[in-house]
Structures are given as C-alpha cells and as structure tokens.
Design an enzyme around this catalytic site. Structure first.
Site, PDB file in Angstrom:
ATOM      1  CG  HIS A 121       3.987   4.778 -13.688  1.00  0.00           C
ATOM      2  ND1 HIS A 121       4.775   3.670 -13.507  1.00  0.00           N
ATOM      3  CD2 HIS A 121       4.322   5.266 -14.905  1.00  0.00           C
ATOM      4  CE1 HIS A 121       5.569   3.511 -14.547  1.00  0.00           C
ATOM      5  NE2 HIS A 121       5.316   4.468 -15.420  1.00  0.00           N
ATOM      6  CG  ASP A 136      -0.097   2.484  -4.192  1.00  0.00           C
ATOM      7  OD1 ASP A 136       0.433   3.091  -5.135  1.00  0.00           O
ATOM      8  OD2 ASP A 136       0.517   2.171  -3.150  1.00  0.00           O
TER       9      ASP A 136
HETATM   10  P1  ADQ Z   1       5.416   4.783  -5.666  1.00  0.00           P
HETATM   11  O1  ADQ Z   1       4.254   5.554  -5.124  1.00  0.00           O
HETATM   12  O2  ADQ Z   1       6.752   5.337  -5.389  1.00  0.00           O
HETATM   13  O3  ADQ Z   1       5.278   4.568  -7.235  1.00  0.00           O
HETATM   14  P2  ADQ Z   1       5.650   1.792  -4.953  1.00  0.00           P
HETATM   15  O4  ADQ Z   1       5.217   1.034  -6.144  1.00  0.00           O
HETATM   16  O5  ADQ Z   1       5.102   1.279  -3.673  1.00  0.00           O
HETATM   17  O6  ADQ Z   1       5.251   3.303  -4.993  1.00  0.00           O
HETATM   18  O7  ADQ Z   1       7.244   1.770  -4.767  1.00  0.00           O
HETATM   19  C1  ADQ Z   1       8.116   1.929  -5.783  1.00  0.00           C
HETATM   20  C2  ADQ Z   1       9.541   1.545  -5.350  1.00  0.00           C
HETATM   21  O8  ADQ Z   1      10.036   2.385  -4.317  1.00  0.00           O
HETATM   22  C3  ADQ Z   1       9.689   0.105  -4.874  1.00  0.00           C
HETATM   23  O9  ADQ Z   1      10.735  -0.483  -5.588  1.00  0.00           O
HETATM   24  C4  ADQ Z   1      10.018   0.237  -3.394  1.00  0.00           C
HETATM   25  O10 ADQ Z   1      10.926  -0.741  -2.941  1.00  0.00           O
HETATM   26  C5  ADQ Z   1      10.660   1.614  -3.308  1.00  0.00           C
HETATM   27  N1  ADQ Z   1      10.393   2.206  -1.996  1.00  0.00           N
HETATM   28  C6  ADQ Z   1       9.205   2.644  -1.535  1.00  0.00           C
HETATM   29  N2  ADQ Z   1       9.341   3.117  -0.275  1.00  0.00           N
HETATM   30  C7  ADQ Z   1      10.631   2.963   0.055  1.00  0.00           C
HETATM   31  C8  ADQ Z   1      11.390   3.258   1.243  1.00  0.00           C
HETATM   32  N3  ADQ Z   1      10.826   3.795   2.310  1.00  0.00           N
HETATM   33  N4  ADQ Z   1      12.722   2.964   1.239  1.00  0.00           N
HETATM   34  C9  ADQ Z   1      13.272   2.397   0.151  1.00  0.00           C
HETATM   35  N5  ADQ Z   1      12.618   2.107  -0.984  1.00  0.00           N
HETATM   36  C10 ADQ Z   1      11.317   2.389  -1.035  1.00  0.00           C
HETATM   37  C11 ADQ Z   1       4.340   4.858  -8.291  1.00  0.00           C
HETATM   38  C12 ADQ Z   1       2.867   4.535  -8.002  1.00  0.00           C
HETATM   39  C13 ADQ Z   1       2.704   3.059  -7.634  1.00  0.00           C
HETATM   40  C14 ADQ Z   1       3.297   2.163  -8.740  1.00  0.00           C
HETATM   41  C15 ADQ Z   1       4.710   2.620  -9.096  1.00  0.00           C
HETATM   42  C16 ADQ Z   1       5.240   1.887 -10.325  1.00  0.00           C
HETATM   43  O11 ADQ Z   1       2.376   5.365  -6.952  1.00  0.00           O
HETATM   44  O12 ADQ Z   1       1.338   2.742  -7.445  1.00  0.00           O
HETATM   45  O13 ADQ Z   1       3.332   0.835  -8.284  1.00  0.00           O
HETATM   46  O14 ADQ Z   1       4.750   4.016  -9.391  1.00  0.00           O
HETATM   47  O15 ADQ Z   1       4.376   2.022 -11.409  1.00  0.00           O
END
Ligand code: ADQ
Length: 467
Positions: free
Chosen positions: A155, A363
């Site tokens: 991921h 990311d």
């Molecule tokens: P994350 O680093 O967690 O995931 P991201 O893809 O931006 O990053 O977010 C995942 C989920 O978390 C989204 O559904 C988002 O809405 C939710 N989220 C993030 N911040 C939040 C907040 N402050 N409050 C509420 N909800 C929040 C990892 C990788 C990413 C990749 C994902 C999926 O780092 O690059 O896109 O996995 O593969």
C-alpha cells in the site's frame, strides 16, 4: 476461485464504517466474496496469554486474530515496521533506526502469523497478504508447506533500488517478496523500482508481461492503483450527517473560501511544507488575507514513535505563528484540528471546501484525493491541489499538480485554484470523476484477484511434477 483469505496487520469488521484506506478497501471485497480475514487483534498481552487465535463471525466473513506480547509489538510494529520500513519506503533514510535489532521481532511475528494461519487454510484457498508489515509472510508459510496461491499488495511506495539497498538485510526482504505468486504496487513508478532492484541485485530474468524468474521461482508483478467506492462515497455525501456538516461549514464560512487538508499526522504527508505554502500565499498575495481559511485535520497516528511527536510540535508552532502574524479579530487563517473526523461527516467537509490540499512528500496512493473529487457538486466543483509525489498523481492528471518542496510554486498553485473559473473547474472535475469511476475499488480488487488466479502456482506445479 476458492475461498479468499485476506491477511493484514490490522483487521476491521467489514460491516462497520471504518476509517483507514486498508480497512475500507478490504471490507469491500470481503463483504461481497465472504472468506477469512486474519490479523493482529490490536491487543498487547502477557506472553502466557498470547497463544490463542480468536474467532468472530462478521456476516459472511470469518475474522481470526492473534494477540501480540509487548516485546513483539514494540519490535515488530513500532520498531521494524514503523521505525524502519515506513520511513525508508517513504524515502526517509534519515529517520530509520537500523541499529536497534528490531528485525528479529519482525521475523518472529511473521513466523507467528504463519504458524497460526496455516491450520486454518483449505487446499483451494487464495491468500491475499497486505502491506509492509508482512513482506516475509509467504516465505514463512511456504516453509511450513503452504502450496496455495499467495498474492501481496504494497500500500505504500517502493523507493528506487539504491534507497532499498541501504536497509541492512534488504536481500532477505526481497527474497521474501519474491516468494509470492503475484506482487502488486500502487503505481507504475513503484513497479519499475521493483523491476530495477530484482534485475540489478538479484539477476532476475525478465520473462515478459510482468513475469520474472528470480530466486529459482517464477512470479508476476504489476501496478494495481487502489481506488475508492465512488458510489458508496457519493451516497455518504448525500446522507443527512454529511449534508448537515456541509450546511454548517457553508454558513460558518459564508464570506470566505475554504481550503481543506485531511491527513493522518505523519511526516510523509508534507504538513509543515503545506502550512509554509499557505503562509507564503498570505504573505505574497495580500488579497487572500481575510478571504481564505485553511482547515487542517490531522488525526493522531503512531504517537509512540518519536518522529511523530516531532512533527506534532512543528505543526503546532507553525499554525500558532501563522495565526499570530496574519489573523484578525474576526478571522483565523488556519484551523488546525488534531482529531479524526467521523467518516460520515467527512464528505460534507470536502464538499464545502473550494480547494483541497493533498500535498504529501511521498504517498502510496492517497485516497483523500479521490474522496474529495467524489464528494464535489459537479455543477460547482472545488479544485484539487495534488502533490506530484502522491501515487494518485499518475492517474489524476487534471488536478493542479505541485512540488510540495517548492513553497512559492505551491502557493501560486493554491492561488490559481482559489481563482479558477467555473468552466475550467467543471472540465477538470468531469475528467477526474471519469478516472476515479473507472479505476474504483471494485476494479482494483477484481484486477488483482484475476491476475492472481492466472499465475501459475509454482508450488502446485512442483507437486504435480513429482507425482
Ligand atoms: P493512509 O496513509 O492512511 O493509507 P490515505 O490513503 O490518505 O492514507 O487515507 C486513507 C483513509 O483514511 C481515507 O479513507 C481517509 O478518508 C481516511 N483519513 C485520513 N485522514 C483522516 C482524518 N484526519 N480523519 C478522518 N479520516 C481520515 C495507506 C497509504 C496510502 C494509500 C492507502 C490505501 O499510506 O498511500 O492510499 O494506504 O492503499
């Protein structure tokens, strides 16, 4: 296809609306296909109590979890996964703690997972392992005699070979990665880094069409950019909680344009750089003062890893100085909220915001970018400012792409976003919507699982030859 077995560090009940990309995406697949989801319970227990597997039935999905001891949790989760692999895979060699000996704990927990999962497997199962915590799992399962097809999806990004080569034991890690039948990455760039590494460091032979002969076995590798469930997210946007949030935000900020950032508080997300770009906007383009407000949500994350407390303090100090220097009695330029926003309300916040700032330094994909697009009103959509270093930038070409290290350039792009005429906003949004619809989470699951089912299972092949 046989039963699907998903393995990830953390699991979630797919019937509940969970936050976090992995949980959201996997809930989607398992809800429709049924199957087994195996992972860590999230509990840390005494060594004497750590041996059991806990089972729970969640609709059609069986959940199986194991607990970790304190030392396993510290070495495997905080130490190696989040203190070594996370920083290096996000190009931050300077933050990696190689010397603490965490790698033994990483291997130990992967062995524990393999030992506990093995008796639960059926001969026709297809196993899908997720993320950097579990890179060696297939090799450990194979060592116990597992012959099922095993796929792996990373991921987070995979950096270029020379960065990977800085990890002591990188050859062991890659040998583990090559024990899968299919290895999937978020972007073409990550996939290319993998190919370059195995060619240069492991003398892999390219068999064409994503197939490789390496470490005496054949595997398939490719890019499978993850998506969101666009329909589900749009339904969430139309539901009462999100609507109420939208109305409230629009009322509150009726005289001002709203910019939004939604992230986990993590150094990879480029939060200080984003705030510096916003400060540059206010300083260089005085008309934006008193007319634009940035709401930055940064949810707490891995607070027991020291690099995370550093970034927390840096952010608090930057927000304080921007508000102190530019704020007015009736206007606060930045609202910084160190909390998670409920998933049901998030689309309302996205829709009320004229601009989204998604500017990570690196990311894997970044699902916030896709959620922001899905939540917009197509007749009057907001503008996405997106880092060229997010995996999503390979797909979302109609966003305003920025280099988050370039403070002036990012500030200029934010200004452009704030002033973009309606017709251009509509055109860009329409194109972005078409992309996220086409490559949604169902496409991602289906394409990965189809590719996995087409791989020739090496172990099965060998067994057949021996008969
Ligand atoms: P994350 O680093 O967690 O995931 P991201 O893809 O931006 O990053 O977010 C995942 C989920 O978390 C989204 O559904 C988002 O809405 C939710 N989220 C993030 N911040 C939040 C907040 N402050 N409050 C509420 N909800 C929040 C990892 C990788 C990413 C990749 C994902 C999926 O780092 O690059 O896109 O996995 O593969």
């Amino acid at each position: 296809m046989g039963r699907l077995v998903v393995v990830s560090n953390r699991i979630a009940d797919p019937r509940k609306t969970a936050a976090g990309g992995l949980a959201v995406a996997l809930g989607e697949v398992l809800n429709t296909t049924g199957g087994l989801w195996f992972g860590w319970s999230g509990k840390v227990v005494d060594a004497t109590d750590a041996d059991d597997v806990h089972f729970q039935q969640a609709g059609p999905v069986k959940l199986a979890t194991v607990d970790l001891t304190q030392v396993d949790h510290d070495d495997f989760y905080l130490g190696y996964s989040n203190g070594v692999l996370w920083p290096v895979f996000h190009y931050r060699l300077d933050l990696a703690d190689f010397d603490a000996g965490y790698i033994a704990g990483y291997r130990r927990v992967n062995q524990l997972f393999a030992r506990k999962l093995m008796p639960l497997l059926k001969p026709d199962d297809v196993i899908w392992v997720h993320d950097y915590h579990l890179i060696p799992l297939a090799a450990e399962l194979r060592a116990l005699g597992c012959k099922q097809r095993i796929g792996f999806f990373l991921h987070i990004p995979l950096p270029p070979p020379l960065i990977m080569a800085a990890i002591p034991g990188h050859d062991w890690l890659f040998k583990g990665l090559c024990s899968y039948d299919l290895v999937g990455f978020q972007s073409l760039a990550d996939h290319e880094h993998f190919c370059r590494y195995i060619e240069a460091e492991a003398h892999a032979q390219n068999l064409g069409e994503g197939r490789w002969r390496v470490f005496n076995r054949t595997l398939q590798a490719g890019a499978f950019p993850i998506g969101i469930d666009v329909k589900e997210f749009q339904a969430l946007t139309d539901a009462p909680e999100a609507r109420e949030m939208y109305e409230r935000m629009r009322r509150e900020y009726s005289r001002r344009k709203l910019l939004v950032g939604v992230d986990r508080l993590d150094y990879s997300k480029g939060l200080p750089q984003r705030l510096r770009a916003f400060r540059e906007l206010l300083s260089k383009y005085p008309d934006t003062r008193n007319s634009a407000t940035l709401i930055q949500i940064a949810s707490p994350s891995r607070e027991d890893v020291s690099a995370y407390t550093d970034i927390l303090h840096e952010l608090e100090s930057l927000c304080g100085s921007i508000n102190g220097n530019f704020g007015e009695l009736d206007w606060m330029p930045v609202r910084y909220i160190h909390r998670t926003v409920a998933r049901a309300r998030l689309p309302g916040l996205y829709r009320a915001s004229h601009v989204a700032l998604v500017t990570p330094l690196r990311d894997g994909m970044n699902l916030v970018a896709k959620e922001y697009i899905a939540a917009q009103d197509p007749d009057d959509p907001g503008v996405l400012v997106l880092s060229r270093f997010a995996g999503a930038a390979e797909q979302l070409k109609e966003a305003l792409l920025v280099n988050p290290y370039d403070t002036e350039g990012t500030a200029a792009a934010i200004l452009l976003a704030l002033q973009m005429p309606l017709e251009e906003r509509r055109k860009r949004h329409e194109a972005l919507m078409a992309t996220i619809r086409r490559y949604d989470v169902h496409w991602w699951c289906q394409t990965f699982l189809d590719s996995l089912s087409l791989t020739q299972s090496e172990e099965k092949g060998t067994a057949w030859l021996r008969l």
